[in-house]
Scaffold this motif. Structure first.
Motif, mmCIF file in Angstrom:
data_model
loop_
_atom_site.group_PDB
_atom_site.id
_atom_site.type_symbol
_atom_site.label_atom_id
_atom_site.label_comp_id
_atom_site.label_asym_id
_atom_site.label_seq_id
_atom_site.Cartn_x
_atom_site.Cartn_y
_atom_site.Cartn_z
ATOM 1 N N UNK A 19 1.058 -0.913 -0.018
ATOM 2 C CA UNK A 19 -0.375 0.144 0.067
ATOM 3 C C UNK A 19 1.020 0.849 0.023
ATOM 4 N N UNK A 20 0.276 2.662 -0.680
ATOM 5 C CA UNK A 20 1.425 3.697 -0.427
ATOM 6 C C UNK A 20 0.577 4.658 0.578
ATOM 7 N N UNK A 21 -0.808 3.656 1.163
ATOM 8 C CA UNK A 21 -1.734 4.567 1.858
ATOM 9 C C UNK A 21 -1.422 4.780 3.511
ATOM 10 N N UNK A 22 -0.595 6.517 3.863
ATOM 11 C CA UNK A 22 0.237 6.202 5.123
ATOM 12 C C UNK A 22 -1.040 6.303 6.333
ATOM 13 N N UNK A 23 -0.902 4.965 7.013
ATOM 14 C CA UNK A 23 -1.541 4.821 8.505
ATOM 15 C C UNK A 23 -1.459 6.017 9.104
ATOM 16 N N UNK A 24 -2.688 6.361 9.634
ATOM 17 C CA UNK A 24 -2.817 7.133 10.565
ATOM 18 C C UNK A 24 -2.492 7.314 12.034
ATOM 19 N N UNK A 25 -3.020 5.915 12.281
ATOM 20 C CA UNK A 25 -1.763 5.283 13.421
ATOM 21 C C UNK A 25 -0.677 5.680 13.420
ATOM 22 N N UNK A 26 0.246 5.740 12.171
ATOM 23 C CA UNK A 26 2.219 6.213 12.447
ATOM 24 C C UNK A 26 1.549 8.047 12.541
ATOM 25 N N UNK A 27 1.437 8.659 11.456
ATOM 26 C CA UNK A 27 0.751 9.948 11.817
ATOM 27 C C UNK A 27 0.630 10.236 13.489
ATOM 28 N N UNK A 28 0.035 9.634 13.846
ATOM 29 C CA UNK A 28 -0.346 10.072 15.178
ATOM 30 C C UNK A 28 1.214 9.550 16.238
ATOM 31 N N UNK A 29 1.562 7.748 15.964
ATOM 32 C CA UNK A 29 3.537 8.345 16.341
ATOM 33 C C UNK A 29 4.189 9.345 16.390
#
Length: 228
Positions: A19-29
């Motif tokens: 996937x090329x979709x950035x995970x929102x949990x990663x951004x929150x981290x």
């Protein structure tokens, strides 16, 4: 205390390895780390313009290592490799009937092609041309003298005056083995290549971006032994 966390992009910050979709949990981290004044940087085979855009809009401050170590950015840009002769790029693509990765028009030193399967014929061609060649699992990469993520990260740490012990890294593929060579604490996401898991200090239960969130939560709660 960890002062800098270096993160791979594809398969690590994204929702999955395909996937090329950035995970929102990663951004929150990332935001959680920033609240604790821990820098975050990007280390990837992706081109510099792509990573520079993400770096700016994610509001990061820990630097960039792009094109598998060939390009480094921290306050200013450094090129560690010779720029590729475009005629060799065309020859390689045509000879082996490959397709450019969409970022090739933005690349300077390290060029990628798909399918990602590396053959003996490709290796022999590269050897004759005195080129570096490697598959990341996402693409086959060629370069004159690819620095490797290890060399790029070493330069990045020098620019910031940091030691290995000050730095943690998280990744998913065998190309991150070189990244791990320059850091004090090594994390593999749950769906990482086995070769990377074998040398990791911690393997997350969750995959990709969810694994990033898991690692950061445990790091900030003091549940990981990051002191060597």
């Amino acid at each position: 205390m960890i002062k800098l966390v270096l993160m791979d992009l594809d398969g690590t910050l994204t929702e999955d390895r395909d996937s090329t979709r950035i995970d929102l949990d990663a951004i929150y981290a990332i935001r959680l780390l920033q609240e604790k004044r821990i820098k975050v940087g990007l280390v990837s085979g992706n081109s510099y313009p792509i990573l520079r855009g993400l770096y700016t809009y994610l509001y990061l401050d820990g630097g960039i290592v792009a094109e598998n170590g060939c390009i480094v950015f921290y306050k200013e840009k450094y090129r560690l490799c010779k720029q590729m002769d475009k005629s060799l790029v065309i020859e390689f693509k045509s000879l082996f009937k490959l397709r450019d990765t969409w970022q090739n028009e933005y690349r300077e030193c390290d060029f990628g092609f798909v399918p990602a399967k590396l053959t003996d014929e490709m290796i022999n061609w590269a050897k004759e041309k005195n080129l570096y060649i490697k598959s990341s699992g996402y693409a086959v990469h060629i370069a004159y003298n690819a620095a490797g993520k290890s060399v790029g990260v070493e330069k990045l740490l020098q620019l910031q005056g940091l030691k290995k012990e000050d730095v943690a890294a998280i990744g998913d593929s065998s190309t991150d083995i070189e990244l791990f060579q320059q850091v004090g604490f090594k994390v593999a996401v749950g769906n990482a290549d086995d070769e990377l898991k074998d040398i990791a200090d911690y393997i997350t239960s969750n995959k990709s971006g969810k694994g990033v969130r898991e690692f950061v939560d445990k790091l900030l709660k003091g549940e990981l032994d990051v002191i060597k």
